[in-house]
Design an enzyme around this catalytic site. Structure first.
Site, PDB file in Angstrom:
ATOM      1  CD  GLU A  22      -2.917   1.315   1.192  1.00 49.12           C
ATOM      2  OE1 GLU A  22      -3.586   0.275   1.133  1.00 49.12           O
ATOM      3  OE2 GLU A  22      -3.321   2.446   0.841  1.00 49.12           O
ATOM      4  N   PRO A  43       9.201  -9.192  -3.265  1.00 47.84           N
ATOM      5  CG  PRO A  43       9.883 -10.434  -1.416  1.00 47.84           C
ATOM      6  CD  PRO A  43       9.711  -9.036  -1.892  1.00 47.84           C
ATOM      7  CG  ASP A  44       2.951 -10.321  -2.675  1.00 51.41           C
ATOM      8  OD1 ASP A  44       2.563 -10.423  -3.855  1.00 51.41           O
ATOM      9  OD2 ASP A  44       2.207 -10.431  -1.679  1.00 51.41           O
ATOM     10  N   PRO A 225     -27.298  30.343   5.173  1.00 51.74           N
ATOM     11  CG  PRO A 225     -27.819  28.304   6.163  1.00 51.74           C
ATOM     12  CD  PRO A 225     -26.963  28.917   5.108  1.00 51.74           C
ATOM     13  CG  ASP A 248     -30.554  41.404   1.888  1.00 49.95           C
ATOM     14  OD1 ASP A 248     -30.242  40.392   2.524  1.00 49.95           O
ATOM     15  OD2 ASP A 248     -30.722  41.430   0.652  1.00 49.95           O
ATOM     16  CE  LYS A 270     -35.480  43.826  -0.900  1.00 46.43           C
ATOM     17  NZ  LYS A 270     -34.844  42.566  -1.080  1.00 46.43           N
ATOM     18  N   GLY A 302     -28.780  33.006   2.207  1.00 48.96           N
ATOM     19  CA  GLY A 302     -29.126  31.744   1.539  1.00 48.96           C
ATOM     20  C   GLY A 302     -28.576  31.687   0.136  1.00 48.96           C
ATOM     21  CG  ASP A 303     -29.128  29.763  -4.226  1.00 52.10           C
ATOM     22  OD1 ASP A 303     -28.083  29.142  -4.470  1.00 52.10           O
ATOM     23  OD2 ASP A 303     -29.840  30.281  -5.120  1.00 52.10           O
ATOM     24  CB  ILE A 306     -33.833  29.818  -3.433  1.00 57.16           C
ATOM     25  CG1 ILE A 306     -33.339  28.739  -4.404  1.00 57.16           C
ATOM     26  CG2 ILE A 306     -35.052  29.329  -2.638  1.00 57.16           C
ATOM     27  CD1 ILE A 306     -32.997  27.434  -3.789  1.00 57.16           C
ATOM     28  CB  THR A 331     -31.450  27.540  -0.213  1.00 61.87           C
ATOM     29  OG1 THR A 331     -32.617  28.328  -0.034  1.00 61.87           O
ATOM     30  CG2 THR A 331     -31.820  26.067  -0.201  1.00 61.87           C
ATOM     31  CG  MET A 383     -40.236  35.050   3.149  1.00 62.51           C
ATOM     32  SD  MET A 383     -40.299  35.792   1.508  1.00 62.51           S
ATOM     33  CE  MET A 383     -40.306  34.382   0.432  1.00 62.51           C
TER      34      MET A 383
HETATM   35  N1  SAH Z   1     -32.507  33.467  -0.557  1.00 65.63           N
HETATM   36  C1  SAH Z   1     -32.846  32.975   0.760  1.00 65.63           C
HETATM   37  C2  SAH Z   1     -34.305  33.150   1.082  1.00 65.63           C
HETATM   38  C3  SAH Z   1     -34.728  34.566   1.176  1.00 65.63           C
HETATM   39  S1  SAH Z   1     -36.435  34.718   1.642  1.00 65.63           S
HETATM   40  C4  SAH Z   1     -32.427  31.504   0.862  1.00 65.63           C
HETATM   41  O1  SAH Z   1     -32.092  30.883  -0.151  1.00 65.63           O
HETATM   42  O2  SAH Z   1     -32.423  30.983   1.964  1.00 65.63           O
HETATM   43  C5  SAH Z   1     -36.324  34.958   3.364  1.00 65.63           C
HETATM   44  C6  SAH Z   1     -36.807  33.730   4.108  1.00 65.63           C
HETATM   45  O3  SAH Z   1     -35.798  32.745   4.155  1.00 65.63           O
HETATM   46  C7  SAH Z   1     -37.110  33.979   5.554  1.00 65.63           C
HETATM   47  O4  SAH Z   1     -38.400  34.531   5.713  1.00 65.63           O
HETATM   48  C8  SAH Z   1     -37.063  32.586   6.102  1.00 65.63           C
HETATM   49  O5  SAH Z   1     -38.231  31.882   5.813  1.00 65.63           O
HETATM   50  C9  SAH Z   1     -35.952  31.976   5.312  1.00 65.63           C
HETATM   51  N2  SAH Z   1     -34.661  31.951   6.035  1.00 65.63           N
HETATM   52  C10 SAH Z   1     -33.510  32.476   5.641  1.00 65.63           C
HETATM   53  N3  SAH Z   1     -32.532  32.217   6.529  1.00 65.63           N
HETATM   54  C11 SAH Z   1     -33.087  31.491   7.501  1.00 65.63           C
HETATM   55  C12 SAH Z   1     -32.609  30.892   8.701  1.00 65.63           C
HETATM   56  N4  SAH Z   1     -31.329  31.013   9.081  1.00 65.63           N
HETATM   57  N5  SAH Z   1     -33.473  30.218   9.478  1.00 65.63           N
HETATM   58  C13 SAH Z   1     -34.757  30.093   9.130  1.00 65.63           C
HETATM   59  N6  SAH Z   1     -35.265  30.607   8.007  1.00 65.63           N
HETATM   60  C14 SAH Z   1     -34.450  31.307   7.194  1.00 65.63           C
END
Ligand code: SAH
Length: 464
Positions: A22, A43-44, A225, A248, A270, A302-303, A306, A331, A383
């Site tokens: 190995e 040998p091997d 997240p 944001d 927001k 998140g993403d 999404i 996300t 949301m």
């Molecule tokens: N683009 C983001 C979503 C934005 S909309 C993504 O992909 O995650 C905002 C919503 O995302 C919030 O109202 C909530 O429902 C959710 N969210 C984002 N972060 C969160 C977290 N750490 N824990 C729980 N919900 C979350």
């Protein structure tokens, strides 16, 4: 310094490997990657070793080592656990002036294998001189994360233009400034984003002396997240080089902290129903900053694609011909589900998962409720805190069982994470009894019950 790092050119040179197991395979693989021809003696001998030797006209000798095996070799690797034998090999090789490496016996080595980060032609080698190999490996892992995988391609691009640039700038200082600009500017960024041709075009323009592009660039980046460890390598790199950051409310302060210290930070947050900066204004802001030549980071929770309006923002950029790139993030559904111990799909409970907005514009009429009632489907509501009672009611009214497990996750993946679990019949009531902090995510489906067995992460507050 106990060892001087030198890089060994082994292309088509003969290397003796004593040992057929190995460890020998591992060393032989590196040697093959470096183009060496192998003479393997033992040998091997494992099949993989035979194949590696055969691939480059090497030889395989199925017997014990003999001193004559050292003839004509550029390097010797002793990968056997026979102690008297490897001491002998080391002495004989060194007497002939042949570099020798004895695996796991640093004292008998005249050369040692470093931990390697390979972005050929760029190669980083790290060693602890055999004193703490695990430490060297840990450092390597760190460096792996710092150096984008495409660095090799960037180095390759630079190599193709090196002579030309040298001719253009005989002065070393000028040349240094030129290359620094290439490796830290738009050329590098294009290559890292997988746009090799664009990188080459920019480099050619730069060489041709065409005025540098005055347009900046926008990075639309998903920040995940909440837990900063969930950022991607690319997100972190762009965060550290952008001139301006627009973020944001969803982006955790710990993540903003990771942006370049001297970057200008603009809050465009927001809150629900209270749009701090109207979307159209954010879009225009991105355009005007990029037109000033700035590298603009648009950081999103998140993403970005999404429920993030990422699409709207880059549509505006595209309309103005402003270069941009999009970096996906984890996300909320993935992050919260993982940290709450709720798999979103499961062969026994859910064959599909659906991400739904719980922000109900006019009461409840705007969601396709009848599509959301299949029992083998997991629903994730973003949301959905304000609309929670309505969501649960409507799902039951349209035929989803009132006993369907449901969970609400507050501030998932962070130290403030809290998970409320119940059923469609009682979750809203349960949540109303507690002080819940945004952001929250709602997961509905049989998979929620798996949390009982799979929960592994708890924030500072107890879950309910
Ligand atoms: N683009 C983001 C979503 C934005 S909309 C993504 O992909 O995650 C905002 C919503 O995302 C919030 O109202 C909530 O429902 C959710 N969210 C984002 N972060 C969160 C977290 N750490 N824990 C729980 N919900 C979350």
């Amino acid at each position: 310094m106990d060892f001087l790092p030198l890089f060994h050119k082994l292309q088509d040179r003969l290397v003796l490997v004593v040992g057929g197991g190995e460890v020998a395979v591992r060393k032989a693989r590196l040697l093959s990657d470096a183009g060496a021809t192998l003479r393997v003696v033992a040998p091997d001998i494992r099949e993989e070793l035979r194949e590696m030797a055969a691939a480059r006209n090497g030889e395989v000798l199925l017997r014990d080592y003999q001193p004559t095996d050292l003839q004509g070799v550029a390097l010797v690797i002793a990968a056997t656990d026979d102690e008297p034998l490897y001491a002998q090999i080391s002495a004989q090789a060194q007497a002939l002036g042949i570099p020798v490496n004895v695996v796991d016996a640093p004292k008998l080595c005249s050369v040692i294998f470093p931990a390697i980060v390979d972005r050929s032609p760029l190669i980083v080698a790290i060693t602890s001189g055999g004193d703490a190999p695990v430490l060297a490996r840990l450092i390597r892992a760190k460096i792996e994360t710092w150096i984008p995988a495409a660095y090799g391609q960037l180095a390759g691009l630079a190599k193709r233009f090196r002579a030309q640039v040298k001719g253009l700038f005989p002065d070393v200082q000028q040349r240094r400034v030129f290359w620094e600009d290439v490796f830290q500017g738009q050329v590098a960024e294009s290559v890292f984003a997988g746009k090799l041709q664009e990188g080459q075009r920019l480099l050619e323009e730069k060489i041709a002396g065409i005025a540098p592009r005055t347009l900046g660039e926008v990075y639309l980046v998903g920040a995940g997240p909440g837990d900063p460890d969930l950022l991607t390598f690319r997100a972190l790199r762009l965060m550290q080089q952008a001139d301006v950051v627009l973020y944001d409310r969803l982006v955790a302060p710990a993540i903003i902290e990771l942006c370049r210290r001297d970057a200008e930070r603009i809050y465009v947050g927001k809150q629900r129903a209270e749009h701090a900066v109207p979307q159209q204004q954010i879009n225009q802001r991105l355009v005007s900053l990029a037109k000033e030549g700035k590298r603009v980071l648009r950081l999103k929770g998140g993403d970005p694609f999404i429920f993030g309006r990422g699409g709207e923002e880059i549509e505006e950029l595209a309309a103005h011909g402003i270069p941009f790139q999009v970096v996906p993030g984890i996300t909320a559904a993935s992050g919260c589900a993982a940290y709450a111990g709720i798999p979103l799909t499961h062969r026994d409970h859910a064959q599909s998962v659906r991400f739904v907005t719980g922000h109900l514009k006019d009461g409840s009429s705007d969601l396709p409720w009848s599509e959301l009632t299949a029992s083998s489907q997991t629903l994730v509501f973003y949301m959905g805190l304000v609309g929670l009672p309505m969501i649960c009611q409507q799902l039951i009214a349209h035929g989803r069982a009132a006993t369907t497990p449901a969970a609400l996750i507050q501030q998932g993946t962070t130290q403030n994470q809290r998970v409320f679990t119940g059923t469609l019949a009682n979750l809203a009531e349960l949540v109303a009894e507690h002080e819940v902090h945004a952001p929250t995510l709602v997961i509905v489906g049989e998979v929620v019950q798996l949390r009982e067995k799979l929960a592994w992460f708890e924030g500072a507050q107890a879950s309910v």
